[in-house]
Design an enzyme around this catalytic site. Sequence first.
Site, PDB file in Angstrom:
ATOM      1  N   SER A 136       0.826  -1.201   0.000  1.00 13.78           N
ATOM      2  CA  SER A 136       0.000   0.000   0.000  1.00 13.78           C
ATOM      3  C   SER A 136       0.869   1.264   0.000  1.00 13.78           C
ATOM      4  CB  SER A 136      -0.963  -0.051   1.190  1.00 13.78           C
ATOM      5  OG  SER A 136      -1.949   0.954   1.090  1.00 13.78           O
ATOM      6  N   ASP A 270      -9.721  -3.244  -5.964  1.00 13.27           N
ATOM      7  CA  ASP A 270      -9.050  -2.438  -4.943  1.00 13.27           C
ATOM      8  C   ASP A 270      -9.538  -0.995  -5.031  1.00 13.27           C
ATOM      9  OD1 ASP A 270      -7.325  -1.140  -3.217  1.00 13.27           O
ATOM     10  OD2 ASP A 270      -5.565  -2.271  -3.855  1.00 13.27           O
ATOM     11  N   HIS A 299      -7.113  -5.735  -0.563  1.00 18.74           N
ATOM     12  CA  HIS A 299      -6.012  -4.784  -0.345  1.00 18.74           C
ATOM     13  C   HIS A 299      -5.300  -5.100   0.970  1.00 18.74           C
ATOM     14  CE1 HIS A 299      -4.084  -0.790  -0.911  1.00 18.74           C
ATOM     15  NE2 HIS A 299      -4.074  -0.766   0.410  1.00 18.74           N
TER      16      HIS A 299
END
Length: 324
Positions: A136, A270, A299
Amino acid sequence: MRSVSEEPVPLHEEFIYCCGAATHVLKCGPWKDLSKDENKNLPRLLFMIIPGNPGLAGYYRTFIQALYCGLNQQYPVWVVSHAGHCKPPSGMEMIEDTDIKELEDVFGLNGQVEHKLNFLKKNVSKEIKLVLIAHSIGCYITLEMMKRASELQVLRSVLLFPTIERMAQSPQGKLMTPLLCKLRYILYMPVYLLSFLPEGVKASLVRFALRGLKTCDESSITTSVNLFSVDCIANILYMASQEMMKVVERDSTTIKQNLKKLIFYYGTGDSWCPQHYYDEIKMDFPDGDIRLCEKGLRHAFVLDASKEMAAMITDWLRDDLTKL
């Protein structure tokens, strides 16, 4: 490389000050010190995990154990929390009690980049090659690290569900930006009140919040209890607010310069980096190793798919490791 072991692997756990901020480090493998002066039998390679946000090392506990086993226990696998995202143990403050200010705004996005570079400088020999596995916002941090410290011996960077552009314009970003940038202080009071609950009750609330998962990693539940700390939440939300404002344009220059070292892994559903972001980067870098998830992983894969992700990564890196 063999398949990921089901046997638990012992971890070495440390709470340290890095850039003056409390930092949680989990180290998988027998190597507790990788600085040149302290250890003459250093491994050739370190796998270092750069977390997402919340950047609590505990979320990656199962992941680094599975990765270590998948690598035949040949290389150390470490995860370093973001500055100030961990709840320090009793007797340790969130900020080091010193007159020396090591880094301005260490809890901000820029500070978190410098925090990781400082950690490597102080704790890892320059002779050791690195595999950076980022998740991320950790992917943005990793690209910044490679941009600012070209001397790092990065063998590969694996960027999982990369939030490296247009975060505020993503579906989740449009929802969260007003809350994070204008209303985040409102969240502090309920967190403060919940912080007085017994630990068992906090864990029950976390289980309730994650009840929609078919399977949930137990370490995710115990780690999530840290989120009942006002100090942790304040630092987490502050960093997130900066992400919305600062992660705008993709750093195509750094990507182009390091393309052969990068592996991108995008999700199909996502809401932080939607599939058209994948389509566009794939078009801009047709020779890049840019993959789209075919397994439906979320995610926040650490909640329920750590072992599956670790197995995929060991497979992706098989050729690189045989050439060492």
